[in-house]
Scaffold this motif. Structure first.
Motif, mmCIF file in Angstrom:
data_model
loop_
_atom_site.group_PDB
_atom_site.id
_atom_site.type_symbol
_atom_site.label_atom_id
_atom_site.label_comp_id
_atom_site.label_asym_id
_atom_site.label_seq_id
_atom_site.Cartn_x
_atom_site.Cartn_y
_atom_site.Cartn_z
ATOM 1 N N ASP A 134 -7.218 9.696 13.778
ATOM 2 C CA ASP A 134 -7.426 8.280 13.771
ATOM 3 C C ASP A 134 -7.386 7.722 12.318
ATOM 4 O OD1 ASP A 134 -7.215 7.707 16.263
ATOM 5 O OD2 ASP A 134 -9.364 7.902 16.567
ATOM 6 N N GLU A 135 -7.873 8.479 11.229
ATOM 7 C CA GLU A 135 -7.711 8.283 10.075
ATOM 8 C C GLU A 135 -6.345 8.441 9.436
ATOM 9 O OE1 GLU A 135 -11.919 10.512 8.507
ATOM 10 O OE2 GLU A 135 -10.077 11.741 8.444
ATOM 11 N N VAL A 136 -5.331 9.230 9.988
ATOM 12 C CA VAL A 136 -4.044 9.190 9.426
ATOM 13 C C VAL A 136 -3.358 7.899 9.926
ATOM 14 C CG1 VAL A 136 -2.064 10.525 9.839
ATOM 15 C CG2 VAL A 136 -3.963 11.656 9.510
ATOM 16 N N LEU A 137 -3.665 7.508 11.363
ATOM 17 C CA LEU A 137 -2.966 6.648 11.860
ATOM 18 C C LEU A 137 -3.496 5.286 11.247
ATOM 19 C CD1 LEU A 137 -3.373 7.465 15.576
ATOM 20 C CD2 LEU A 137 -1.394 7.900 14.117
ATOM 21 N N GLU A 138 -4.641 5.274 10.737
ATOM 22 C CA GLU A 138 -5.020 3.991 10.148
ATOM 23 C C GLU A 138 -4.486 3.869 8.785
ATOM 24 O OE1 GLU A 138 -9.321 1.944 8.780
ATOM 25 O OE2 GLU A 138 -9.207 3.019 10.465
ATOM 26 N N VAL A 139 -4.351 4.816 8.066
ATOM 27 C CA VAL A 139 -3.543 4.825 6.707
ATOM 28 C C VAL A 139 -2.263 4.445 6.778
ATOM 29 C CG1 VAL A 139 -3.176 6.179 4.420
ATOM 30 C CG2 VAL A 139 -5.199 6.332 5.530
ATOM 31 N N VAL A 140 -1.550 5.070 8.087
ATOM 32 C CA VAL A 140 0.120 4.726 8.063
ATOM 33 C C VAL A 140 0.046 3.371 8.476
ATOM 34 C CG1 VAL A 140 1.967 5.193 9.734
ATOM 35 C CG2 VAL A 140 0.532 7.242 8.643
ATOM 36 N N LYS A 141 -0.737 2.747 9.471
ATOM 37 C CA LYS A 141 -0.833 1.370 9.720
ATOM 38 C C LYS A 141 -0.900 0.520 8.494
ATOM 39 C CE LYS A 141 -3.059 -1.988 12.692
ATOM 40 N NZ LYS A 141 -4.083 -2.297 13.670
ATOM 41 N N PHE A 142 -1.760 0.777 7.693
ATOM 42 C CA PHE A 142 -2.022 0.161 6.124
ATOM 43 C C PHE A 142 -0.684 -0.031 5.559
ATOM 44 C CE2 PHE A 142 -2.912 -0.298 1.834
ATOM 45 C CZ PHE A 142 -3.734 -1.208 1.871
ATOM 46 N N MET A 143 -0.173 1.402 5.317
ATOM 47 C CA MET A 143 0.997 1.381 4.676
ATOM 48 C C MET A 143 1.991 0.515 5.466
ATOM 49 S SD MET A 143 1.227 5.475 3.598
ATOM 50 C CE MET A 143 2.833 5.372 2.708
ATOM 51 N N LYS A 144 2.193 0.492 6.661
ATOM 52 C CA LYS A 144 3.347 -0.438 7.381
ATOM 53 C C LYS A 144 3.252 -1.834 6.930
ATOM 54 C CE LYS A 144 4.902 2.557 11.218
ATOM 55 N NZ LYS A 144 5.049 2.391 12.695
ATOM 56 N N ILE A 145 2.031 -2.086 6.627
ATOM 57 C CA ILE A 145 1.901 -3.484 6.345
ATOM 58 C C ILE A 145 1.942 -3.956 4.989
ATOM 59 C CG2 ILE A 145 -0.071 -5.456 6.359
ATOM 60 C CD1 ILE A 145 -1.262 -3.865 8.661
ATOM 61 N N ASN A 146 1.467 -2.970 4.030
ATOM 62 C CA ASN A 146 1.437 -2.962 2.798
ATOM 63 C C ASN A 146 2.670 -2.319 2.018
ATOM 64 O OD1 ASN A 146 -1.365 -4.613 2.322
ATOM 65 N ND2 ASN A 146 -1.676 -3.201 3.729
ATOM 66 N N HIS A 147 3.431 -1.730 2.493
ATOM 67 C CA HIS A 147 4.401 -1.026 1.780
ATOM 68 C C HIS A 147 5.788 -1.049 2.823
ATOM 69 C CE1 HIS A 147 2.104 0.203 -1.450
ATOM 70 N NE2 HIS A 147 1.124 0.573 -0.759
ATOM 71 N N LYS A 148 5.923 -2.252 3.319
ATOM 72 C CA LYS A 148 7.258 -2.502 4.232
ATOM 73 C C LYS A 148 8.106 -1.755 3.819
ATOM 74 C CE LYS A 148 5.211 -6.232 6.140
ATOM 75 N NZ LYS A 148 5.168 -7.895 6.250
ATOM 76 N N GLU A 149 8.626 -1.766 2.417
ATOM 77 C CA GLU A 149 9.913 -1.432 1.810
ATOM 78 C C GLU A 149 10.328 0.066 2.079
ATOM 79 O OE1 GLU A 149 6.682 -0.615 -1.351
ATOM 80 O OE2 GLU A 149 7.176 -2.016 0.074
ATOM 81 N N LEU A 150 9.079 0.741 2.470
ATOM 82 C CA LEU A 150 9.479 2.428 2.535
ATOM 83 C C LEU A 150 10.135 2.670 3.995
ATOM 84 C CD1 LEU A 150 6.214 3.538 0.962
ATOM 85 C CD2 LEU A 150 8.327 3.491 -0.107
#
Length: 76
Positions: free
Chosen positions: A58-74
């Motif tokens: 769940d830690e990994v999923l939370e970080v990836v979710k954060f990245m999807k919101i805050n680093h959409k360009e990737l």
């Protein structure tokens, strides 16, 4: 000459970095952005999880979710 422990640590680091890129790829990161996304992931993980109750995967999923919101360009 490197000691056996250093070689083992380098091998482990390499395998973990490949696994992280694989996770990010399947989360939707564009292939050409995998290295940059992995670098960002390792830079933000502590901050993202600072007040989190997530454990394990769940830690990994939370970080990836954060990245999807805050680093959409990737992402695709």
């Amino acid at each position: 000459m490197k000691s056996p422990n250093n070689v083992e640590l380098e091998d482990l680091y390499y395998e973990v970095s490949i696994l992280l890129e694989g996770v990010l790829y399947f989360a939707g990161v564009k292939k050409q952005n995998l290295q940059k996304a992995a670098e960002i992931y390792t830079q933000i993980i502590d901050d993202v999880l600072q007040n989190s109750q997530a454990n394990g995967v769940d830690e990994v999923l939370e970080v990836v979710k954060f990245m999807k919101i805050n680093h959409k360009e990737l992402f695709e």
